[in-house]
Design a protein around this motif. Structure first.
Motif, PDB file in Angstrom:
ATOM      1  N   ASN A 187       0.952  -1.476  -0.184  1.00 15.51           N
ATOM      2  CA  ASN A 187       0.080   0.026  -0.187  1.00 15.51           C
ATOM      3  C   ASN A 187       0.974   1.278  -0.111  1.00 15.51           C
ATOM      4  O   ASN A 187       0.474   2.207   0.544  1.00 15.51           O
ATOM      5  CB  ASN A 187      -0.858   0.063   1.074  1.00 15.51           C
ATOM      6  CG  ASN A 187      -1.715  -1.515   1.371  1.00 15.51           C
ATOM      7  OD1 ASN A 187      -2.306  -1.855   0.367  1.00 15.51           O
ATOM      8  ND2 ASN A 187      -2.659  -1.916   2.449  1.00 15.51           N
ATOM      9  N   ARG A 188       2.043   1.215  -0.478  1.00 11.77           N
ATOM     10  CA  ARG A 188       2.570   2.611  -0.781  1.00 11.77           C
ATOM     11  C   ARG A 188       3.608   2.599  -2.182  1.00 11.77           C
ATOM     12  O   ARG A 188       3.896   1.669  -2.663  1.00 11.77           O
ATOM     13  CB  ARG A 188       3.950   2.306   0.157  1.00 11.77           C
ATOM     14  CG  ARG A 188       4.897   3.550   0.294  1.00 11.77           C
ATOM     15  CD  ARG A 188       5.589   3.494   1.904  1.00 11.77           C
ATOM     16  NE  ARG A 188       7.351   2.042   1.991  1.00 11.77           N
ATOM     17  CZ  ARG A 188       7.968   2.125   1.370  1.00 11.77           C
ATOM     18  NH1 ARG A 188       8.217   3.706   1.338  1.00 11.77           N
ATOM     19  NH2 ARG A 188       8.668   1.146   1.112  1.00 11.77           N
ATOM     20  N   PHE A 189       2.823   3.437  -2.087  1.00 13.78           N
ATOM     21  CA  PHE A 189       3.497   4.209  -3.825  1.00 13.78           C
ATOM     22  C   PHE A 189       4.265   5.282  -3.760  1.00 13.78           C
ATOM     23  O   PHE A 189       4.013   5.964  -3.066  1.00 13.78           O
ATOM     24  CB  PHE A 189       2.163   4.172  -4.474  1.00 13.78           C
ATOM     25  CG  PHE A 189       1.431   2.870  -4.768  1.00 13.78           C
ATOM     26  CD1 PHE A 189       1.909   2.237  -5.940  1.00 13.78           C
ATOM     27  CD2 PHE A 189       0.090   2.225  -3.949  1.00 13.78           C
ATOM     28  CE1 PHE A 189       0.397   0.299  -5.691  1.00 13.78           C
ATOM     29  CE2 PHE A 189      -0.330   1.788  -3.820  1.00 13.78           C
ATOM     30  CZ  PHE A 189       0.171   0.205  -5.063  1.00 13.78           C
ATOM     31  N   ILE A 190       5.306   5.452  -4.626  1.00  9.11           N
ATOM     32  CA  ILE A 190       5.317   6.861  -5.292  1.00  9.11           C
ATOM     33  C   ILE A 190       5.527   7.476  -7.092  1.00  9.11           C
ATOM     34  O   ILE A 190       5.070   7.135  -7.486  1.00  9.11           O
ATOM     35  CB  ILE A 190       7.080   7.091  -5.221  1.00  9.11           C
ATOM     36  CG1 ILE A 190       7.766   5.803  -5.909  1.00  9.11           C
ATOM     37  CG2 ILE A 190       7.115   7.140  -3.734  1.00  9.11           C
ATOM     38  CD1 ILE A 190       8.987   5.595  -5.707  1.00  9.11           C
ATOM     39  N   SER A 191       5.252   8.397  -7.176  1.00 13.46           N
ATOM     40  CA  SER A 191       4.850   9.058  -8.686  1.00 13.46           C
ATOM     41  C   SER A 191       6.287   8.960  -9.277  1.00 13.46           C
ATOM     42  O   SER A 191       6.663   9.795  -8.611  1.00 13.46           O
ATOM     43  CB  SER A 191       4.629  10.437  -8.209  1.00 13.46           C
ATOM     44  OG  SER A 191       3.471  10.486  -7.826  1.00 13.46           O
ATOM     45  N   ILE A 192       6.318   8.848 -10.396  1.00 13.14           N
ATOM     46  CA  ILE A 192       7.372   8.857 -10.723  1.00 13.14           C
ATOM     47  C   ILE A 192       7.819   9.519 -12.665  1.00 13.14           C
ATOM     48  O   ILE A 192       6.140   8.775 -12.932  1.00 13.14           O
ATOM     49  CB  ILE A 192       8.431   6.954 -11.537  1.00 13.14           C
ATOM     50  CG1 ILE A 192       7.376   5.825 -12.002  1.00 13.14           C
ATOM     51  CG2 ILE A 192       8.913   6.926  -9.471  1.00 13.14           C
ATOM     52  CD1 ILE A 192       8.274   4.989 -12.063  1.00 13.14           C
ATOM     53  N   ASP A 193       8.378   9.484 -12.683  1.00 15.54           N
ATOM     54  CA  ASP A 193       8.875   9.897 -14.543  1.00 15.54           C
ATOM     55  C   ASP A 193       8.835   9.049 -15.687  1.00 15.54           C
ATOM     56  O   ASP A 193      10.198   8.685 -14.927  1.00 15.54           O
ATOM     57  CB  ASP A 193       9.081  11.308 -14.935  1.00 15.54           C
ATOM     58  CG  ASP A 193       9.111  11.744 -16.111  1.00 15.54           C
ATOM     59  OD1 ASP A 193       8.810  11.212 -16.748  1.00 15.54           O
ATOM     60  OD2 ASP A 193      10.176  12.305 -16.280  1.00 15.54           O
ATOM     61  N   PHE A 194       8.658   8.203 -15.710  1.00 22.47           N
ATOM     62  CA  PHE A 194       9.017   6.673 -16.421  1.00 22.47           C
ATOM     63  C   PHE A 194       9.385   7.154 -17.551  1.00 22.47           C
ATOM     64  O   PHE A 194       8.714   7.189 -18.626  1.00 22.47           O
ATOM     65  CB  PHE A 194       8.019   5.906 -16.205  1.00 22.47           C
ATOM     66  CG  PHE A 194       8.573   4.287 -16.964  1.00 22.47           C
ATOM     67  CD1 PHE A 194       8.978   3.687 -16.202  1.00 22.47           C
ATOM     68  CD2 PHE A 194       8.040   4.171 -18.360  1.00 22.47           C
ATOM     69  CE1 PHE A 194       9.667   2.726 -16.458  1.00 22.47           C
ATOM     70  CE2 PHE A 194       7.900   2.691 -18.594  1.00 22.47           C
ATOM     71  CZ  PHE A 194       9.175   2.173 -17.919  1.00 22.47           C
ATOM     72  N   SER A 195       9.864   6.330 -18.165  1.00 21.90           N
ATOM     73  CA  SER A 195      10.541   6.776 -19.614  1.00 21.90           C
ATOM     74  C   SER A 195      11.160   5.212 -20.102  1.00 21.90           C
ATOM     75  O   SER A 195      12.062   4.320 -19.679  1.00 21.90           O
ATOM     76  CB  SER A 195      11.536   7.602 -20.051  1.00 21.90           C
ATOM     77  OG  SER A 195      12.947   7.907 -19.467  1.00 21.90           O
ATOM     78  N   LEU A 196      11.334   4.811 -20.906  1.00 25.44           N
ATOM     79  CA  LEU A 196      12.096   3.855 -22.275  1.00 25.44           C
ATOM     80  C   LEU A 196      12.340   4.718 -23.506  1.00 25.44           C
ATOM     81  O   LEU A 196      11.648   5.067 -24.053  1.00 25.44           O
ATOM     82  CB  LEU A 196      10.556   2.839 -22.532  1.00 25.44           C
ATOM     83  CG  LEU A 196      10.360   2.023 -21.286  1.00 25.44           C
ATOM     84  CD1 LEU A 196       9.350   1.094 -22.200  1.00 25.44           C
ATOM     85  CD2 LEU A 196      11.489   0.700 -21.119  1.00 25.44           C
ATOM     86  N   HIS A 197      13.663   3.882 -23.497  1.00 25.66           N
ATOM     87  CA  HIS A 197      14.732   4.228 -24.496  1.00 25.66           C
ATOM     88  C   HIS A 197      15.214   2.968 -24.756  1.00 25.66           C
ATOM     89  O   HIS A 197      15.356   2.071 -25.103  1.00 25.66           O
ATOM     90  CB  HIS A 197      15.956   5.714 -23.876  1.00 25.66           C
ATOM     91  CG  HIS A 197      15.270   6.548 -23.265  1.00 25.66           C
ATOM     92  ND1 HIS A 197      15.098   7.525 -23.877  1.00 25.66           N
ATOM     93  CD2 HIS A 197      15.590   7.049 -21.833  1.00 25.66           C
ATOM     94  CE1 HIS A 197      15.156   8.257 -23.428  1.00 25.66           C
ATOM     95  NE2 HIS A 197      15.081   8.351 -21.618  1.00 25.66           N
ATOM     96  N   PRO A 198      15.374   3.234 -26.737  1.00 29.72           N
ATOM     97  CA  PRO A 198      15.784   2.007 -27.051  1.00 29.72           C
ATOM     98  C   PRO A 198      16.974   1.946 -27.329  1.00 29.72           C
ATOM     99  O   PRO A 198      17.605   3.066 -27.552  1.00 29.72           O
ATOM    100  CB  PRO A 198      14.715   2.062 -28.625  1.00 29.72           C
ATOM    101  CG  PRO A 198      14.728   3.676 -28.947  1.00 29.72           C
ATOM    102  CD  PRO A 198      14.334   4.227 -27.808  1.00 29.72           C
ATOM    103  N   LEU A 199      17.991   1.046 -27.514  1.00 31.43           N
ATOM    104  CA  LEU A 199      19.331   0.637 -28.051  1.00 31.43           C
ATOM    105  C   LEU A 199      19.908   0.294 -28.408  1.00 31.43           C
ATOM    106  O   LEU A 199      19.279  -0.423 -28.604  1.00 31.43           O
ATOM    107  CB  LEU A 199      19.611   0.543 -26.415  1.00 31.43           C
ATOM    108  CG  LEU A 199      21.602   0.305 -25.965  1.00 31.43           C
ATOM    109  CD1 LEU A 199      21.869   1.559 -26.050  1.00 31.43           C
ATOM    110  CD2 LEU A 199      22.037  -0.510 -25.219  1.00 31.43           C
ATOM    111  N   MET A 200      20.559   1.345 -29.565  1.00 37.39           N
ATOM    112  CA  MET A 200      20.772   0.842 -31.077  1.00 37.39           C
ATOM    113  C   MET A 200      22.308   0.266 -31.114  1.00 37.39           C
ATOM    114  O   MET A 200      22.661   0.706 -30.783  1.00 37.39           O
ATOM    115  CB  MET A 200      20.370   1.511 -32.115  1.00 37.39           C
ATOM    116  CG  MET A 200      19.095   2.048 -31.952  1.00 37.39           C
ATOM    117  SD  MET A 200      18.734   2.885 -33.074  1.00 37.39           S
ATOM    118  CE  MET A 200      16.662   2.841 -33.240  1.00 37.39           C
ATOM    119  N   ASP A 201      22.605  -0.728 -32.229  1.00 36.29           N
ATOM    120  CA  ASP A 201      24.120  -1.528 -32.340  1.00 36.29           C
ATOM    121  C   ASP A 201      24.088  -0.170 -33.367  1.00 36.29           C
ATOM    122  O   ASP A 201      23.669   0.760 -33.820  1.00 36.29           O
ATOM    123  CB  ASP A 201      23.916  -2.480 -32.780  1.00 36.29           C
ATOM    124  CG  ASP A 201      23.304  -3.028 -33.437  1.00 36.29           C
ATOM    125  OD1 ASP A 201      23.029  -2.158 -33.931  1.00 36.29           O
ATOM    126  OD2 ASP A 201      22.910  -4.327 -33.906  1.00 36.29           O
TER     127      ASP A 201
END
Length: 622
Positions: A257-271
């Motif tokens: 019952n414990r949460f934090i607010s986050i700024d979530f991101s996903l970045h693609p990693l390329m070769d």
């Protein structure tokens, strides 16, 4: 066409309005965050200035004894930095015996849940110093103790005069936990399988690596609390795997019952060939803006609780000597209502006009010359006309440019202390008179048998000048070499085994060669911890007593020779109770009866008298 153009313009205007509203909201949010940070920074700086500019040693330890904070005076005194001390315990910093005492005192404070004053000894550069430590529990917003704050004042000089002055306590707030902007950084395959997760990301939710590695991201503890959250995350992974950078706000589960607010991101990693090999998830905690205000309120509450509950007066004073802040103890000490001291000139609190003029001039000198802070002593007049003696410890308050803006002072009521010091001096005088005038020799002797004190009677007894006995081994005063060896061995046994004290008898040789028979009564001297430091002895000259005993024995011997060699019978008879004290040996020859029968039955002798004479003989004893 005109109609479409107008619709298009209206749509653009509407979008611009929305963007402006969003921009205004973001600006207001940024301004609120800056105000909160500024207020927090100002509160922290004010507290830090007060704590670091006091002459007291101030520290905070958690309930397990680990240091949370120390002030600048602590650093200077023990040649350490805050970074070196935080997380350490007293047993890491001080000798075991001292550390055991400090820890025991801290636990007493937590057990009592109230401020307690202790006298503590600590090792510093020039040896052992004695401190008065006022320790008290710090409570969180729920009122539960979470730490012990100590304010220690060096009373070594006053301790040498067998007394101390209570000094001010100051609060030390806990160092805030710092969390980096990226609380979670990891690495996953394009289909969302986690292959790496950093420790902050794991630690914030109490997870172990095996609980997340090799698992789909949406099935991990952080995200699996909601189907909608999982669905959105799967969609974000799909899009990131196709080359998009995804970013959105969400709630991250970090406990039950414990949460934090986050700024979530996903970045693609390329070769190098542009092929997406991995995705990089990261999360920035954005709850700090909310927490900043809460921490500010808690910080102010702890600061106010500390200042208002300290047993010493705390004041802030302007450059011109006007009181701008006075805590509850300061008001109570002078019998004023809360707030009544605000706006008064500090010198107007003094009892005498000359003292007021001197303090006013002293303030002017402080502002002009800014000499190093040092305490001053004064006599205040309370609102009800009562005089009290005080000690005032103070320091400068400065702005960010180092300019003096005022003063902070800690006021201690030392009225009782001064009275106790006077009583101590009178007691010491009476004791000295007693020691100097007693007819018995009094000495203090170290553990190694060296005389460290000898009163006049002791010097005179051995025909020495005052002070000549100091530094001599006590056994070297004896008349015979064998006796010296025996007494030296006896001292070693006393130090080792510490048997119960009992007197011993010896024969001294005076400075002029005269022999003295003495009786020595003694006892141990111990320090505050019960450790043996030496001995105190009372020496009585029993030479004449011994001579009288010898003369008595010789007299008794002569009397016994006389009585045992005369032919007449004589005896000593105690009538109350009836008892034969002594009968001469001639009794057995003349009476023909044993003397031991007469001792057992004092009437035995009368049985030998003929009956007609018994009454007449008995009447002679009446």
């Amino acid at each position: 066409m005109p109609g479409k153009s107008e619709d298009h313009v209206a749509q653009l205007q509407e979008q611009i309005s929305v963007l402006r509203a969003q921009l205004a909201a973001l600006e207001a949010q940024r301004a609120e965050h800056e105000r909160a940070e500024a207020a927090l920074s100002q509160s922290e700086q004010r507290l830090k200035d007060i704590l670091d500019n006091t002459t007291a040693v101030i520290y905070v330890k958690d309930t397990n004894g680990h240091y949370l904070h120390i002030n600048r005076r602590y650093e200077a005194l023990f040649h350490v930095t805050r970074e070196q001390v935080v997380g350490q315990t007293d047993h890491d910093l001080f000798p075991k015996e001292q550390a055991d005492t400090y820890r025991s005192n801290d636990q007493r404070v937590l057990g009592a849940d109230a401020p307690i004053e202790f006298e503590e000894v600590v090792s510093v550069d020039d040896g052992l110093h004695t401190y008065i430590s006022v320790k008290f529990p710090l409570r969180d917003a729920a009122g539960k103790p979470y730490a012990v704050c100590g304010i220690s004042t060096d009373i070594t000089e006053r301790k040498r005069a067998d007394e101390h002055v209570r000094k001010a306590e100051r609060h030390l707030r806990m160092v805030l936990d710092h969390v980096g902007p990226h609380i979670m950084v990891g690495l996953m395959t394009p289909d969302g399988i986690i292959v790496e997760a950093n420790q902050p990301g794991l630690g914030i939710a109490g997870l172990e690596p095996h609980e997340v590695l090799g698992k789909p991201c949406e099935e991990t503890y952080w995200f699996s609390y909601s189907d909608s959250v999982k669905q959105r995350l799967r969609e974000a992974i799909r899009r990131a795997a196709n080359g998009e950078t995804i970013r959105y706000d969400m709630d991250l589960r970090v406990g039950e019952n414990r949460f934090i607010s986050i700024d979530f991101s996903l970045h693609p990693l390329m070769d190098e060939g542009g092929r997406i090999t991995h995705l990089v998830p990261s999360a920035t905690d954005v709850t700090e803006r909310k927490r900043a205000m809460e921490e500010l309120r808690e910080s102010e509450l702890r600061y106010r609780t500390l200042v208002e509950t300290m047993p010493h007066g705390i004041r802030e004073i302007t450059r011109s000597g006007i009181i701008t802040f006075s805590n509850t103890t300061s008001d109570t000490m002078l019998e004023y209502e809360p707030g009544e001291l605000i706006g008064k000139a500090v010198w107007d609190l003094l009892a005498d006009d000359d003292a007021k003029k001197e303090l006013k001039a002293y303030f002017a000198q402080l502002v002009r010359d800014q000499p190093p802070p040092c305490p001053y002593f004064a006599q205040y007049l309370t609102k009800h006309g009562r005089r009290i003696d005080v000690r005032v410890d103070w320091d400068y308050e400065r702005d960010e440019h180092g300019e003096v803006t005022g003063f902070v002072s800690i006021v201690s009521d030392i009225t009782e202390h001064k009275r106790a010091m006077e009583e101590l001096r009178e007691s010491e005088l009476r004791f000295r008179r007693l020691v100097e005038t007693t007819p018995h020799g009094i000495r203090e002797i170290s553990r190694s048998g060296i005389i460290t004190f000898s009163n006049p009677a002791s010097d005179t007894m051995l025909e020495y000048e005052p002070g000549e006995l100091i530094g001599k081994a006590v056994w070297n005063l004896l008349a015979d070499d064998d006796a010296k060896k025996e007494l030296k061995a006896y001292f070693s046994r006393l130090v080792r085994d510490q048997p119960p004290p009992c007197p011993y008898f010896a024969q001294y040789l005076t400075k002029r060669g005269r022999r003295l028979d003495v009786r020595v009564d003694w006892d141990y001297e111990r320090d505050d911890h019960g450790e043996l430091t030496g001995f105190v002895s009372i020496v009585s000259d029993i030479t004449e007593h011994r001579q009288a005993e010898v003369a008595l024995r010789e007299s008794e011997g002569r009397l016994r020779q006389l009585t045992e060699n005369i032919r007449e019978v004589f005896w000593l008879h105690d009538c109350q109770p009836e008892k034969i004290v002594y009968v001469s040996p001639a009794y057995e020859k003349i009476w023909g009866r044993a003397t031991h029968d007469l001792y057992e039955n004092p009437a035995d002798w009368s049985d030998a008298i003929v009956p007609e004479d018994r009454k007449r003989v008995a009447s002679s004893f009446e």
